[in-house]
Design an enzyme around this catalytic site. Structure first.
Site, PDB file in Angstrom:
ATOM      1  N   PHE A 120      31.239  35.432  39.336  1.00  0.00           N
ATOM      2  CA  PHE A 120      31.019  36.743  39.973  1.00  0.00           C
ATOM      3  C   PHE A 120      32.287  37.585  40.023  1.00  0.00           C
ATOM      4  O   PHE A 120      32.214  38.802  40.214  1.00  0.00           O
ATOM      5  CB  PHE A 120      30.444  36.565  41.389  1.00  0.00           C
ATOM      6  N   LYS A 121      33.451  36.970  39.834  1.00  0.00           N
ATOM      7  CA  LYS A 121      34.691  37.756  39.911  1.00  0.00           C
ATOM      8  C   LYS A 121      34.746  38.848  38.847  1.00  0.00           C
ATOM      9  O   LYS A 121      35.429  39.848  39.025  1.00  0.00           O
ATOM     10  CB  LYS A 121      35.900  36.832  39.849  1.00  0.00           C
ATOM     11  N   ASP A 122      33.989  38.667  37.761  1.00  0.00           N
ATOM     12  CA  ASP A 122      33.911  39.723  36.741  1.00  0.00           C
ATOM     13  C   ASP A 122      33.331  41.020  37.297  1.00  0.00           C
ATOM     14  O   ASP A 122      33.646  42.101  36.805  1.00  0.00           O
ATOM     15  CB  ASP A 122      33.013  39.282  35.577  1.00  0.00           C
TER      16      ASP A 122
END
Ligand SMILES: *Cc1c(COP(=O)(O)O)cnc(C)c1O
Length: 490
Positions: free
Chosen positions: A127-129
């Protein structure tokens, strides 16, 4: 939109800090974290208009409320270039990439509904993208305007480093220097980072452990002269733009799971540094009809302890466990101060005192009990927060159950989320569990749970065999400084 520090910097009405000024920085000068002086509000009429927007258009609408000093046409260009089906193409075969964060209903029975919101379809499968891809484009834009350069320097044990590298690769004016412990990351994670051939990405494998890498980053950060001369910056989870970018998918999830604004939903968030769920809290403060925000932790349960007792007790390194949901292995939640600021009604003096106490005594106590630092724990429910914890055997069982009952493979962090979400389901309030990584990233545990490998998205089949580009280095501060100086030609 003006910003202040949770510890008081720029709080007076005549001082003015805007979005672009905090974009490239980290902590506020007084050691606090930046927050808007007031959360922008979203009216129900506006929420209705947002129902039909694409993800990129929604991101623009949310961002323009916070980034008021960036011209709207520029912001629109940046969001539409960031949130494309091409960038978020790693959706499962039966999911729509165009949705960017597609929903999947796991079950609906007895008025209870559980939904997964997939946030890990970006280039690094975590999810850091969602935030980092936006940050890359915002940084490039801001640096081009001032003809400036930035050298991002950090340490990673996995997800953050790769997300930063994939977001910054090929960007004008930006270089990334990323330290990681030599031969300590999984083969998949190592290949993801080291196979990048971009000239502005520098992977440094340190012959030590992750703590050695972090110590090197701290030592360089403390050398202000070096830092300024070499334009060193970071992209850690306290970065305000990252938090704002994450606010968007709470709106998207709500709007996709409901048909009108009388409905409410809850979110369960696998949590470590409190960055992801902090964005959910902000969405709720902006008026999004969120019933509960469920904090799910692993064995490192500092946040679960706080939300059950009002006592915040950070852990020492020796008490921080290496778990099979490693991206949640934290001892101290770096974004937590933002929520405490709201819990204390913006009392910057008290926030400052409490977080100084974290440094001197390892925590604080808001339980209202004898000798405590306050009684604000009684207000927690007003903010919708509840919590729970999941450990290795829960994780295995949840991965097995979800595979058997719904035919999909989930990763270990998402499994922690689902385990805790089941404990907080309410009738007629859909529960959205945020999927924070795809299972291919944590294949060792998938094998343990299911006795086979996790599926890999197209293009990742042979990633370990690609040529790798990296530098091996001893854990020595002078060596890394000299090396950075050489690469930046200064
Ligand atoms: C970073 C990360 C988390 C934790 O998110 P926070 O914002 O630190 O709370 C959870 N799951 C995965 C897969 C991550 O990479």
């Amino acid at each position: 939109m003006h910003y202040l520090s949770t510890r008081g910097y720029a709080a007076s009405s005549d001082s003015s800090v805007q979005f672009s000024e905090i974009l490239l920085g980290g902590l506020a000068p007084d050691g606090g974290l930046f927050l808007p002086k007031q959360y922008p509000q979203v009216s129900l009429a506006e929420l209705d208009r947002w129902r039909t927007l694409s993800y990129a258009e929604l991101a623009f609408e949310v961002l323009r409320k916070f980034a008021t000093d960036i011209p709207e046409s520029d912001l629109r260009t940046i969001t539409s270039k960031t949130y494309t089906a091409e960038v978020y193409k790693n959706a499962r075969p039966d999911e729509a990439s165009e949705a960017i964060t597609p929903l999947r209903v796991l079950f609906e029975r007895d008025g209870k509904k559980m939904i997964i919101q997939a946030l890990s379809n970006g280039p690094t499968l975590a999810f850091k993208d969602m935030a980092m891809q936006l940050l890359g484009n915002l940084f490039e834009y801001a640096l081009a305007k001032t003809h400036a350069e930035l050298n991002i320097f950090g340490a990673t044990s996995g997800d953050t480093g790769s997300a930063a590298e994939y977001a910054m690769r090929g960007k004008q004016g930006i270089r990334v220097f990323m330290l990681s412990p030599h031969q300590k990351m999984s083969a998949f994670q190592t290949a993801q980072m080291f196979s990048l051939q971009d000239q502005n990405i520098f992977n440094i494998a340190v012959t030590g452990v992750f703590d050695d890498c972090q110590d090197m980053v701290k030592a360089v950060s403390n050398d202000l002269e070096f830092k300024n001369r070499h334009k060193i910056g970071t992209v850690n989870s306290i970065n305000w733009a990252r938090v704002v970018a994450q606010v968007v998918y709470y709106f998207r999830g709500y709007l996709s799971a409901t048909t009108n604004n009388d409905q409410r939903v809850s979110f369960t968030v696998p949590s470590g540094n409190f960055g992801n769920i902090c964005a959910g809290h902000i969405a709720r403060m902006m008026g999004l009809p969120i019933a509960q925000l469920v904090v799910a932790t692993n064995e490192n349960d500092v946040l679960d302890e706080f939300f059950r007792t009002g006592i915040y007790r950070v852990r020492k390194s020796a008490e921080t466990y290496h778990t099979t949901s490693p991206s949640m292995d934290i001892s101290k939640a770096s974004n937590f101060e933002r929520f405490i600021f709201d819990l204390l009604d913006g009392d910057t003096q008290r926030v400052k005192a409490l977080f100084q106490k974290v440094e001197t005594s390892g925590g604080f106590d808001l339980s209202g009990g004898p000798g405590s630092d306050g009684d604000e724990f009684k207000k927690i429910a007003q903010f919708g927060f509840v919590s729970g914890k999941s450990v290795h055997i829960d994780r295995l069982k949840t991965i097995q159950d979800v595979q058997r009952d719904y035919g999909i493979t989930i990763d270990t962090h998402t499994a922690d989320g689902i385990k805790v979400a089941l404990e907080h389901l309410q009738e007629n309030i859909p529960m959205l569990v945020l999927e924070t990584a795809l299972p291919a990233k944590f294949n060792e545990t998938i094998r343990e749970a299911l006795g086979r490998d996790a599926e890999r998205p197209v293009g990742f089949e042979n990633i370990e065999t690609l040529p790798q580009r990296f530098e091996v280095m001893a854990p020595d501060v002078d060596t890394i400084k000299a090396w950075i100086a050489k690469q930046t030609n200064l």
